[in-house]
Structures are given as structure tokens and as C-alpha cells.
Design a protein around this motif. Structure first.
Motif: not given
Length: 87
Positions: A1, A7, A11, A17-18, A21-22, A24
Motif C-alpha cells: 500500500r 496516497r 490520488i 481518484k474515482p 477507487e472504483e 481496483y
């Protein structure tokens, strides 16, 4: 991570960013589906978990030399394990 600092830098509030997050979780799910069908797949999304040294060098996706070493070792270990399984 990624570290909290990485991060935030990578990000942040950038337009991607969206997408990150959606996407991965979906990529992990699809990778598992490939494995279930007998396709070799190695999920490297957690390869930097526990790393304390910076692995990303910009706000996109480019790795530091250290990050490249970590990723290369992980890929090598996965390939070696896969080859060992087929001997």
C-alpha cells in the motif's frame, strides 16, 4: 500500500481518484475470475504494503528506483512460484 503521503500526492483530488477507487476492486475480482478459469494472474496491487520508503515519484503512476526493485522482485517471485508449480 502507499504511504499516507504518497496516497495524498498520487490520488489527492485529481480527476482519476474515482476511477482508481472504483476500478481496483473490479480488477481484483476479474483477476480472481481468471485464476478460477486456469489463467495465470498475479495481483500486484498490494505489492507496496508495509513499505516505508517512497515507491512513487510523481502524481501519476511512475515508480522510484526502489519501487521498481520491489515490484520486479514480486513479479519474479510470482513467476518462479508459477514455474515451480508446473514442474
Amino acid at each position: 500500500r502507499m504511504s499516507a503521503e504518497e496516497r495524498s500526492a498520487v490520488i489527492g483530488d485529481y480527476f482519476w481518484k474515482p476511477v482508481i477507487e472504483e476500478s481496483y476492486p473490479l480488477l481484483r475480482e476479474r483477476g480472481e475470475a481468471l485464476r478460477e478459469r486456469g489463467v495465470w494472474f498475479a495481483d500486484m496491487s498490494g505489492v507496496f504494503a508495509g513499505e516505508t520508503e517512497a515507491t512513487y515519484k510523481d502524481v501519476c503512476c511512475h515508480l522510484t528506483a526502489y519501487g521498481m526493485q520491489v515490484l520486479a522482485r514480486a513479479i519474479g517471485a510470482e513467476v518462479n512460484a508459477s514455474l515451480s508449480d508446473h514442474r
